[in-house]
Design a protein around this motif. Structure first.
Motif, PDB file in Angstrom:
ATOM      1  N   ASP A  83      -9.100  23.815  -6.469  1.00  0.00           N
ATOM      2  CA  ASP A  83      -8.322  24.165  -7.673  1.00  0.00           C
ATOM      3  C   ASP A  83      -7.950  23.065  -8.480  1.00  0.00           C
ATOM      4  N   VAL A  84      -7.579  21.824  -8.099  1.00  0.00           N
ATOM      5  CA  VAL A  84      -7.421  20.602  -8.446  1.00  0.00           C
ATOM      6  C   VAL A  84      -8.200  19.435  -7.855  1.00  0.00           C
ATOM      7  N   VAL A  85      -8.757  18.882  -8.255  1.00  0.00           N
ATOM      8  CA  VAL A  85      -9.493  17.555  -7.852  1.00  0.00           C
ATOM      9  C   VAL A  85      -8.854  16.187  -8.411  1.00  0.00           C
ATOM     10  N   ILE A  86      -8.251  15.541  -7.535  1.00  0.00           N
ATOM     11  CA  ILE A  86      -7.639  14.244  -8.131  1.00  0.00           C
ATOM     12  C   ILE A  86      -8.735  13.085  -7.931  1.00  0.00           C
ATOM     13  N   ILE A  87      -8.996  12.318  -8.900  1.00  0.00           N
ATOM     14  CA  ILE A  87      -9.851  10.968  -8.557  1.00  0.00           C
ATOM     15  C   ILE A  87      -8.802   9.767  -8.631  1.00  0.00           C
ATOM     16  N   GLY A  88      -8.982   9.421  -7.409  1.00  0.00           N
ATOM     17  CA  GLY A  88      -8.392   8.062  -7.264  1.00  0.00           C
ATOM     18  C   GLY A  88      -7.141   8.138  -6.288  1.00  0.00           C
ATOM     19  N   GLY A  89      -7.206   7.091  -5.264  1.00  0.00           N
ATOM     20  CA  GLY A  89      -6.126   7.240  -4.196  1.00  0.00           C
ATOM     21  C   GLY A  89      -5.196   6.383  -3.987  1.00  0.00           C
ATOM     22  N   GLY A  90      -4.859   6.082  -5.364  1.00  0.00           N
ATOM     23  CA  GLY A  90      -3.494   5.025  -5.458  1.00  0.00           C
ATOM     24  C   GLY A  90      -2.265   5.868  -5.323  1.00  0.00           C
ATOM     25  N   VAL A  91      -1.137   5.061  -5.745  1.00  0.00           N
ATOM     26  CA  VAL A  91       0.099   5.698  -5.489  1.00  0.00           C
ATOM     27  C   VAL A  91       0.244   6.834  -6.194  1.00  0.00           C
ATOM     28  N   ILE A  92      -0.391   6.879  -7.362  1.00  0.00           N
ATOM     29  CA  ILE A  92      -0.291   7.989  -8.556  1.00  0.00           C
ATOM     30  C   ILE A  92      -1.108   9.121  -8.042  1.00  0.00           C
ATOM     31  N   GLY A  93      -2.224   8.781  -7.549  1.00  0.00           N
ATOM     32  CA  GLY A  93      -3.104   9.828  -7.298  1.00  0.00           C
ATOM     33  C   GLY A  93      -2.611  10.555  -5.851  1.00  0.00           C
ATOM     34  N   CYS A  94      -2.184   9.995  -5.031  1.00  0.00           N
ATOM     35  CA  CYS A  94      -1.523  10.405  -3.731  1.00  0.00           C
ATOM     36  C   CYS A  94      -0.339  11.218  -4.120  1.00  0.00           C
ATOM     37  N   ILE A 146      -1.895   2.644 -15.784  1.00  0.00           N
ATOM     38  CA  ILE A 146      -0.653   2.496 -14.891  1.00  0.00           C
ATOM     39  C   ILE A 146      -0.615   1.025 -14.393  1.00  0.00           C
ATOM     40  N   GLN A 147       0.262   0.330 -14.975  1.00  0.00           N
ATOM     41  CA  GLN A 147       0.562  -0.981 -14.500  1.00  0.00           C
ATOM     42  C   GLN A 147       2.109  -1.126 -14.263  1.00  0.00           C
ATOM     43  N   SER A 148       2.810  -2.447 -14.101  1.00  0.00           N
ATOM     44  CA  SER A 148       4.301  -2.143 -13.978  1.00  0.00           C
ATOM     45  C   SER A 148       4.788  -1.649 -14.911  1.00  0.00           C
ATOM     46  N   PRO A 149       5.596  -0.865 -14.663  1.00  0.00           N
ATOM     47  CA  PRO A 149       6.582  -0.466 -13.498  1.00  0.00           C
ATOM     48  C   PRO A 149       5.784   1.067 -12.973  1.00  0.00           C
ATOM     49  N   GLY A 150       4.482   0.947 -12.882  1.00  0.00           N
ATOM     50  CA  GLY A 150       3.788   2.065 -12.307  1.00  0.00           C
ATOM     51  C   GLY A 150       4.162   2.736 -10.665  1.00  0.00           C
ATOM     52  N   LEU A 151       4.454   1.563 -10.011  1.00  0.00           N
ATOM     53  CA  LEU A 151       5.057   2.188  -8.762  1.00  0.00           C
ATOM     54  C   LEU A 151       6.322   2.820  -8.996  1.00  0.00           C
ATOM     55  N   ALA A 152       7.174   2.010  -9.564  1.00  0.00           N
ATOM     56  CA  ALA A 152       8.492   2.836  -9.801  1.00  0.00           C
ATOM     57  C   ALA A 152       8.551   4.176 -10.492  1.00  0.00           C
ATOM     58  N   SER A 153       7.655   4.366 -11.256  1.00  0.00           N
ATOM     59  CA  SER A 153       7.397   5.579 -12.053  1.00  0.00           C
ATOM     60  C   SER A 153       6.859   6.573 -11.391  1.00  0.00           C
ATOM     61  N   ALA A 154       6.106   6.335 -10.314  1.00  0.00           N
ATOM     62  CA  ALA A 154       5.056   7.072  -9.602  1.00  0.00           C
ATOM     63  C   ALA A 154       5.633   8.556  -9.178  1.00  0.00           C
ATOM     64  N   PRO A 155       6.902   8.635  -8.820  1.00  0.00           N
ATOM     65  CA  PRO A 155       7.452   9.943  -8.470  1.00  0.00           C
ATOM     66  C   PRO A 155       7.524  10.811  -9.613  1.00  0.00           C
ATOM     67  N   ALA A 156       8.157  10.247 -10.725  1.00  0.00           N
ATOM     68  CA  ALA A 156       8.237  11.118 -12.035  1.00  0.00           C
ATOM     69  C   ALA A 156       6.871  11.362 -12.545  1.00  0.00           C
ATOM     70  N   ILE A 157       5.889  10.410 -12.576  1.00  0.00           N
ATOM     71  CA  ILE A 157       4.498  10.692 -13.148  1.00  0.00           C
ATOM     72  C   ILE A 157       4.149  11.630 -12.481  1.00  0.00           C
ATOM     73  N   ALA A 158       4.207  11.840 -10.920  1.00  0.00           N
ATOM     74  CA  ALA A 158       3.318  12.923 -10.219  1.00  0.00           C
ATOM     75  C   ALA A 158       4.074  14.060 -10.483  1.00  0.00           C
ATOM     76  N   GLN A 159       5.159  14.306 -10.783  1.00  0.00           N
ATOM     77  CA  GLN A 159       6.011  15.402 -10.897  1.00  0.00           C
ATOM     78  C   GLN A 159       5.455  16.068 -12.433  1.00  0.00           C
ATOM     79  N   ASP A 160       5.194  15.369 -13.348  1.00  0.00           N
ATOM     80  CA  ASP A 160       4.696  15.766 -14.660  1.00  0.00           C
ATOM     81  C   ASP A 160       3.256  15.916 -14.600  1.00  0.00           C
ATOM     82  N   VAL A 161       2.676  15.278 -13.915  1.00  0.00           N
ATOM     83  CA  VAL A 161       0.995  15.315 -13.885  1.00  0.00           C
ATOM     84  C   VAL A 161       0.770  16.862 -13.142  1.00  0.00           C
TER      85      VAL A 161
END
Lengths: 573, 419
Positions: free
Chosen positions: A86-97, A422-437
């Protein structure tokens, strides 16, 4: 020529870049032509930024400069041909994961593609692990909104996923010339931005909180919401929990193009075959613009900004409690050189620096960068000396010329979502970005089908023992259950054979020396693997059923051994 | 978790620890040895070359043979050996030292000992500690890791090697790699003189036509997955790379032999004073540290070039620890030993004159000096003089001093080395 384009042209002319030609494309501006240096290429990109375009596409050629090399895994046939997600995510960084894990809250078939042999191989393992308070992000930016939200979400994420988060706070110190001027402004800005819990500190209060802080400080502020994490451990934790909840993580799998039908993506072409996809998330870090171009949605260009980081011996870990920084006048936030942080493992960390680089996967370090780090940060803590450095490394930030995150559904491809720049503060933002995406992906899928919650979703990751975090009693119990925890392999960090074996058999298996390091920490101590590398090599060979000479650091060609000795082979410890 | 009680516990069953345990046992103490690896012998297990034991046994032995003698002796004397056992915590209490240990069989357990001998050896300086730059490819190893891979694992780490640093293990690995069919391009030493023993320069390099380049260092590692080459630069008198002297040397492996660091991290919580010159605890001639009941020996005390002296310091530490434990020592009365002139360091750093008898002094020169003279003096009086044909920093010197020579009321002893 529109007024915006005129503005860009004038800026370029001011820089003397007469062979650069701007044009409009959809809502973005495209730069074409030729320049002599990478610095000019970068300057041209910034000249076009902030002029009201959606994005800057910098297609300028730099004379005589090699295009950025990109690692691609060797072709491996069609192991994934015909898979349907259903969904394919490209990239296994903190955002993708993190996106993968959030999508498993829904009853969806989710896959994450990562071209490297492990998640968190690039920027997500090559940053300072800071959970920023949000004060550095510009008002009105996506960075600010996601940073503030993400920071607050980290406490719960850490509890659910079982990674360490230390809310050590940061002490932003102000020098003599800055204090009177800056303090009221900083307080006002912090309030306006929604930064949690700012506390002003006098010089004496800073000294009481951080007795080893530089004597140049004249006071400052304390930001209690600042935290630190091990960024690779956060990424691995998200990936593991995603797998536990049914997602597939396909390593050594590179997206090479999209199969499109009537403007929609129907599949992702990879080195392992065509994978069908209902929706696609572009979380491809430094290569996100290339992925966007596969869908003819290339409205931004990523440029790499390298940061070098140095790690200080644990013996000095206790000399500092909080993140220390001493901002300087006239230094733009994206050319700064980071700060001096504690780490969750008890070391201190300096950096990162910031240098524009044309090679997006160039993680080399240089003496000049180290000198810069030492000159800038060592004196923040009066106990530190250059010889206290145990290691150093570099990472490359994935920057857009607008210097903000792009987190949105594509305007042109109805089932593509970008989580890029995604650069600084990307790591700090990751949980919120993931929620929205994840929510965006669900919205897209809902246009064609019903999407129900995943009834078996478990937000808590299954944890294996981390001996260093256990009490002596718990440690004893763990060893009684599994004697492999009793045998210490990495003496500097006191990591057991059991923890290494757990990492090798974890939901996202660690099959290389570096992958073991990222999960179990073996080899990350002061001897830098001098004593334990041979032992880890042998455990890896045994547990994966490979020959020792096949074990590598991750990528093909990084084998640790050239073969066996004349009488050789086998282990006789 | 109050555990078994011992008179003396020795941490580390390498040559220093083995000698200490045997000496303490001979002195009548109940001794246990704690070793984190699965077999005793320490680094000697992987040192299959010969040359060990000339001083102590008058014989040229291989590392395992040398270790075997003490291992057998320890077995015969029934000394308790904990293998695969890791020290988690060390605490000094009134009743002695409490060691919290772990191993697979006993899980987490404690022992209590009156006296403790720290024989924890040393570690190698890593590539990052000598600030090597470039990517982080596979194929950068310390010499000891190479030795472990080849001699114990049976693995060949590389086929085309450059060796940085002329420390003894690096020289020995130049020969070992050559014997295994690898090409050794050369040994590069940043200093103007080699840092290993002369006999190793001759037997490991010259005999195998391996070039030694002095005043040159590796300034960059090339290759992103596996080492592809290194850049070699000449250095100036301040050891800074000279621009324009870069040489690109293709290779698949960089072996580092750039120094050893005594490992005393476990002692730091006890507040033991570390001598910055040696990297080991400051001790007296009985190998006693400033912490009552705690003794140091071997390469944890200072980096030795011959194992024979490692064993000797272990014996001294072991018998001293036994005497302490069995309650026979007099109160120590310390006077400082002051290095002067061209002395790099001296061990012991202080003398317990109450103990009397003879004291063994180990020292290194700070530079190579031909026709050097050593003068030991106290209270303005010269106690001992010795001439040396040559002294070199890599070659440790040993001298025995009769404490009866000390004039009464002496407040300090000085060692002065001059050219």
């Amino acid at each position: 020529m529109t007024e915006k384009l005129n503005l860009v042209a004038r800026e370029l002319a001011k820089l003397g870049l007469t062979a650069v030609y701007p044009r409009e494309w959809r809502r973005s501006v495209v730069l074409e032509g030729e320049v002599d240096t990478w610095q000019q290429y970068i300057a041209a990109g910034y000249a076009a930024a902030g002029k009201g375009y959606k994005g800057v596409v910098n297609a300028i050629k730099v004379r005589g400069l090699e295009q950025s090399r990109e690692y691609l895994p060797p072709a491996q046939g069609g192991a994934l041909e015909g898979k349907d997600y259903d969904v394919v995510i490209i990239g296994g960084g903190v955002i993708g994961c993190a996106v993968a894990r959030d999508l498993t809250r829904w009853d969806l078939r989710v896959a994450l593609l990562e071209k490297e042999d492990d998640v968190a191989k690039q920027t997500s393992s090559r940053n300072n692990g800071m959970i920023h308070p949000g004060i550095a992000a510009s008002s009105g930016s996506k960075k600010l909104a996601y940073n503030i939200r993400g920071n607050r979400m980290y406490t719960q994420a850490a509890e659910e996923l079982g990674f360490e988060l230390v809310r050590c706070g940061s002490v932003v110190m102000l020098g003599k010339s800055m204090y009177q001027l800056a303090l009221p402004y900083v307080r006002y800005k912090a309030l306006q931005k929604g930064v949690d819990g700012l506390i002003p500190l006098s010089r004496r209060q800073v000294a009481r909180r951080e007795p080893n802080a530089t004597s140049l400080q004249r006071g400052g502020i304390f930001l209690p919401s600042t935290g630190v994490v091990a960024p690779y451990k956060v990424t691995v934790a998200y990936a593991e929990n995603a797998v536990e909840n049914g997602a597939a993580v396909h390593l050594n799998t590179a997206a090479l193009g999209f199969a499109m039908e009537q403007g929609r993506i129907i599949g992702v072409r990879t080195n392992q075959g065509l994978i069908r996809a209902g929706a696609v998330v572009n979380a491809a870090g430094v290569w996100a613009d290339k992925i966007a171009a596969y869908a003819d949605d290339h409205f931004f260009t990523i440029h790499g900004r390298k940061g070098t980081i140095a790690i200080i011996d644990k013996a000095l870990g206790a000399t500092q409690k909080s993140v220390l920084a001493l901002p300087r006048l006239g230094v733009k936030s994206y050319t700064k050189g980071g700060g001096l942080n504690p780490t969750v493992e008890g070391n201190l960390l300096m950096g990162p620096t910031a240098i524009e680089v044309s090679q997006r996967e160039d993680w080399s370090t240089t003496p000049e960068e180290m000198e810069f780090l030492f000159s800038r940060h060592l004196s923040l803590n009066r106990q530190l000396r250059p010889r206290d450095t145990i290691t150093y490394f570099a990472g490359v930030r994935a920057c857009t010329f607008e210097e903000d995150f792009i987190i949105e559904p594509s305007e042109h491809v109805p089932n593509l979502i970008h989580a890029v720049g995604i650069q600084s503060p990307g790591l700090a933002s990751a949980p919120a970005i993931a929620q929205d995406v994840a929510a965006m992906a669900v919205e897209i899928l809902k246009t064609t089908r019903e999407v129900k919650p995943n009834p078996t979703f478990n937000p808590e990751r299954r944890l294996t023992p981390q001996l260093a975090k256990l009490s002596l009693e718990e440690r004893g119990e763990a060893i009684k259950k599994n004697p492999a925890y009793g045998q210490i392999v990495c003496r500097c960090e006191a990591i057991s054979a059991g923890e290494i074996i757990d990492a090798i058999h974890s939901p996202v298996p660690a099959t290389s020396l570096d992958a073991v390091k990222r999960r179990a920490r073996a080899g990350m101590g002061r001897c830098q693997g001098g004593f334990c590398t041979p032992a880890i090599l042998e455990i890896l060979a045994r547990e994966t059923g490979k020959a020792a000479s096949e074990i590598n650091k991750g990528r093909p060609g990084s084998q640790l051994l050239a073969g066996e000795t004349k009488t050789g082979g086998g282990t006789r410890t | 978790m109050s555990g078994a009680k011992w008179d003396v516990a020795v941490i580390g069953a390498g040559p220093a620890g083995l000698a200490a345990a045997i000496a303490a046992n001979k002195a009548g103490a109940r001794v246990c040895l704690v070793e984190r690896e699965s077999r005793p012998g320490g680094i000697l297990k992987q040192c299959i070359h010969d040359g060990f034991g000339l001083v102590r046994f008058g014989q040229k032995l291989s590392g395992p043979e040398y270790a075997w003698r003490d291992i057998q002796l320890a077995k015969e004397r029934g000394i308790k050996l904990f293998t695969d056992t890791f020290l988690l915590e060390l605490e000094a209490r009134e009743e002695g030292f409490v060691l919290t240990l772990q191993n697979s069989e006993q899980a987490v357990f404690q022992i209590v000992t009156r006296a403790l001998v720290a024989a924890t050896g040393c570690r190698e300086r890593s590539a990052r500690q000598v600030f090597i730059h470039g990517q982080r490819p596979a194929g950068v190893y310390t010499a000891g890791t190479v030795q472990r891979l080849i001699n114990i694992g049976g693995h060949l780490p590389g086929k085309n090697c450059v060796i940085l640093g002329s420390g003894d293990i690096g020289l020995i690995m130049a020969r070992r790699l050559t014997l295994e069919g690898a090409k050794v391009q050369g040994v590069y030493e940043i200093k103007a003189e080699p840092s290993g023993l002369t006999r190793n320069i001759v037997q490991c390099l010259e005999d195998y036509n391996i070039p030694l380049h002095l005043g040159a260092t590796v300034t960059k590692v090339h290759g992103s997955e596996r080492v592809e080459a290194v850049t070699i630069s000449q250095v100036d008198e301040n050891l800074r790379a000279l621009p324009g002297t870069e040489e690109y040397v293709p290779c698949d492996t960089l072996v580092l032999s750039v120094g050893l660091i005594p490992e005393n991290d476990m002692l730091l919580p006890l507040g033991v004073q570390i001598d910055p010159r040696t990297g080991g605890p400051a001790v007296d001639q009985l190998m006693a540290t400033g912490q009552a009941g705690l003794y140091s020996c071997g390469n944890a005390l200072h980096v030795n070039d011959l194992v024979d002296y490692v064993s000797e310091s272990g014996e001294i530490a072991g018998s001293s620890a036994a005497r302490f434990s069995l309650g026979k020592p007099d109160r120590p009365c310390h006077l400082p030993v002051i290095p002067q002139g061209d002395i790099q360091y001296v061990v012991p750093q202080k003398l317990d004159i109450a103990a009397g008898g003879q004291a063994v002094l180990y020292f290194r020169s700070a530079r190579t000096i031909a026709n050097a003279s050593l003068e030991i003096s106290a209270g303005g009086q010269v106690l001992l003089q010795k001439k040396y044909k040559a002294v070199r920093p890599p070659e440790m010197e040993r001298i025995v001093l009769d404490l009866a020579l000390l004039p009464p009321g002496t407040e300090e002893l000085s060692l002065n080395l001059r050219g």
